[in-house]
Design a protein around this motif. Structure first.
Motif, PDB file in Angstrom:
ATOM      1  N   ALA A 162      -2.387   1.581   7.674  1.00 45.34           N
ATOM      2  CA  ALA A 162      -2.691   3.002   7.511  1.00 45.34           C
ATOM      3  C   ALA A 162      -1.736   3.638   6.511  1.00 45.34           C
ATOM      4  O   ALA A 162      -2.127   4.481   5.708  1.00 45.34           O
ATOM      5  N   LEU A 163      -0.471   3.195   6.527  1.00 44.42           N
ATOM      6  CA  LEU A 163       0.524   3.768   5.619  1.00 44.42           C
ATOM      7  C   LEU A 163       0.219   3.446   4.168  1.00 44.42           C
ATOM      8  O   LEU A 163       0.657   4.147   3.261  1.00 44.42           O
ATOM      9  N   LEU A 164      -0.524   2.357   3.944  1.00 45.55           N
ATOM     10  CA  LEU A 164      -0.871   1.975   2.575  1.00 45.55           C
ATOM     11  C   LEU A 164      -2.319   2.340   2.242  1.00 45.55           C
ATOM     12  O   LEU A 164      -2.832   1.932   1.208  1.00 45.55           O
ATOM     13  N   GLY A 165      -2.962   3.074   3.131  1.00 44.37           N
ATOM     14  CA  GLY A 165      -4.355   3.427   2.883  1.00 44.37           C
ATOM     15  C   GLY A 165      -5.264   2.225   2.861  1.00 44.37           C
ATOM     16  O   GLY A 165      -6.229   2.170   2.111  1.00 44.37           O
ATOM     17  N   LEU A 166      -4.950   1.222   3.709  1.00 43.40           N
ATOM     18  CA  LEU A 166      -5.722  -0.019   3.674  1.00 43.40           C
ATOM     19  C   LEU A 166      -6.511  -0.253   4.960  1.00 43.40           C
ATOM     20  O   LEU A 166      -6.901  -1.379   5.248  1.00 43.40           O
ATOM     21  N   VAL A 167      -6.725   0.809   5.739  1.00 46.43           N
ATOM     22  CA  VAL A 167      -7.507   0.618   6.962  1.00 46.43           C
ATOM     23  C   VAL A 167      -8.966   0.398   6.553  1.00 46.43           C
ATOM     24  O   VAL A 167      -9.549   1.201   5.838  1.00 46.43           O
TER      25      VAL A 167
END
Lengths: 278, 258
Positions: free
Chosen positions: A53-58
């Motif tokens: 989520a912190l890397l916008g990879l969800v």
């Protein structure tokens, strides 16, 4: 630790289902300075999803919501795909668990690492090659020139993991998420890889989130630890105090691990309490 | 119970040959739990497979229960030992129910009262009657490993070979499986060989432990020696230090949490 590098407040990740939604991360709040922050928990506790989520990879159809999620003053919640591309790989990156599945099998090591230099740092091919070799040397690969030309299947586990770390660090990000970076490695190799990460944190002042299920490694390597259970952060403590943790879940996890120091006739098992998720 | 003297295993691959196990010797007494530890590629699993007759090997002595353990074994000899593998997601037949998996060895060996034995085996490993007709994908990792253990023990073998039985499981589930193995070892009076890369797991369950490196036996020590660190080989010392957690400086011997 003056200004936190990363601030997360009330992070929720939900995967909608046919009848009920799965709440993979529930109301997680934490900050990260230039330090080693550990996240421990069992499979399915939401530790990797937090990292993603912190890397916008969800992945779709996952929904990420938060009150605040900012990195070095930038609001991550309003990032467009273009903004993410500028951040990921350049300012923040993630080392995945298994080099066998996370490296591109049809590109050589050199080409994969060099790609970051070409893409993010605007280097020429020659500069990129030189920088890649320097990076391979920095992660203590014995023969960088040889390794540069190899394909991922020709690497051992420890080498593959070092190549991944080299790839993630070549653009000198100041925030790194390491998701079980040493779980696939032998203990003696594991310590070498940890030492590389450790040097990078202390020398470059990088912020590191270290995701692991191994309590021994986390308590000896990290500064602070978050313990996750069922998507919720149930406890936060200093890594060296993990043995004296207060939350019943953390205590149960510590007691369940067999130890070289204490002979236990029977290992404690974890009795789960639905109250923990409230 | 198990005697191994000068065991060698060589794999041939094209023109290359790999000497995976090089002259290993050890004895395991009846009722003992013997551990083998080492890193990937040390040949620890291959030793187990050689004892089980799954890979061709040469040795001066390889005996289970006083009988030579040849590559070809009679049905009675095959009943002497059973294996539990590392990954319960890969080692159970995906298209068979728990009942089918547990029934098969009994049918092969022509055992009577199959239904009762299956029910008893399910109860022995802490599963419930409702799990009997489930498929492996309907079970959790810990439950699957329980099924694998039940399958191994259903013929009541005197020897159980365990190849990394808990390394695919979470700590809390690992604790449950290790407790289960400790209890079953007692109630079935088993002789076990446990292969693992985790020194703490081996020290927890085993009486004596063999350390292997690159196909060779480094040394055999007792669990108490492993805990107290009274070992002779440098490699063992290094392995113990590494398992105790991360240390900032390579030489520094700081005290870390277990």
């Amino acid at each position: 630790m003056t200004d936190p590098l990363l601030t997360v407040e009330d992070l929720n990740v939900t995967f909608p289902g046919r009848e009920t939604a799965v709440r993979a991360v529930r109301n997680a709040s934490f900050t990260l300075g230039r330090e080693r922050l550990g996240i421990v928990g069992e499979s399915g506790s939401g530790k990797s999803t937090t990292g993603r989520a912190l890397l916008g990879l969800v992945p779709r159809p996952g929904i990420v919501t938060a009150k605040t999620m900012s990195y070095a003053g930038q609001n991550l919640l309003q990032c467009t795909e273009r903004d993410w591309q500028r951040l990921r790989g350049r300012r923040m990156s993630m080392v995945m668990q298994d080099p066998k599945y996370s490296l591109n099998p049809v590109k050589t090591v050199g080409a994969q690492i060099g790609e970051t230099c070409l893409l993010h740092l605007g280097m020429t091919r020659k500069q990129a090659a030189a920088r890649t070799l320097a990076m391979l040397e920095a992660v203590r690969i014995r023969d960088p020139e040889l390794t540069y030309q190899l394909y991922p299947h020709q690497l051992s586990g420890g080498m593959g993991q070092r190549v991944m770390i080299a790839m993630m660090l070549v653009a000198e990000p100041d925030f790194l998420i390491a998701d079980e970076p040493t779980s696939a490695l032998d203990v003696t190799v594991q310590n070498e890889v940890l030492r590389i990460l450790d040097d990078l944190v202390s020398e470059r002042g990088m912020g590191l989130i270290f995701i692991s299920h191994n309590l021994t490694v986390v308590s000896s390597f990290c500064d602070r630890v978050l313990i996750m259970y069922g998507g919720k952060i149930v406890e936060e403590c200093a890594a060296r105090d993990l043995q004296n943790a207060r939350h019943p879940y953390t205590r149960a996890l510590v007691a369940a691990a067999p130890s070289l120091d204490i002979q236990r006739t029977e290992l404690a098992t974890v009795t789960r309490d639905p109250e923990w998720l409230k | 119970m198990i005697a191994v003297d000068d065991l060698n295993v060589t794999f041939h691959n094209g023109g290359r040959s790999i000497h995976a196990v090089q002259g290993i010797s050890f004895n395991v007494a009846a009722g003992e739990t013997f551990g083998i530890v080492g890193e990937s590629g040390s040949g620890k699993s291959t030793v187990l497979k050689a004892i089980a007759g799954l890979v061709p090997s040469t040795s001066s002595v390889l005996e289970v229960d006083g009988r030579p353990a040849a590559r070809r074994r009679s049905r009675a000899e095959r009943r002497l030992l059973q294996l539990v593998f590392q990954d319960p997601y890969a080692s159970l037949h995906p298209r068979q129910t728990v009942d089918g998996i547990l029934r098969e060895p009994l049918v092969i060996h022509g055992v009577a009262d199959i239904d009762d034995k299956v029910m008893a085996a399910i109860a022995d490993v802490g599963l419930l009657p409702m799990h009997r007709f489930r498929y492996p994908h309907q079970l959790s990792g810990g439950q699957r490993q329980r099924v694998a253990i039940a399958r191994a023990l259903i013929l009541r073998p005197p020897v159980l070979l365990l190849d990394e039985p808990t390394s695919a499981l979470d700590v809390s589930i690992q604790a449950e499986i290790l407790n289960l193995l400790a209890n079953l070892r007692q109630s079935y009076s088993l002789t076990c060989i446990l292969v693992s890369h985790d020194l703490a797991v081996v020290a927890h369950l085993c009486n004596r432990i063999a350390i292997m490196q690159l196909g060779k036996l480094v040394e055999i020590i007792s669990a108490a020696d492993l805990r107290s660190g009274t070992v002779t080989a440098d490699y063992t010392r290094e392995l113990i230090a590494a398992s105790r957690g991360f240390t900032r400086a390579p030489s520094q011997n700081q005290v870390v949490l277990s």
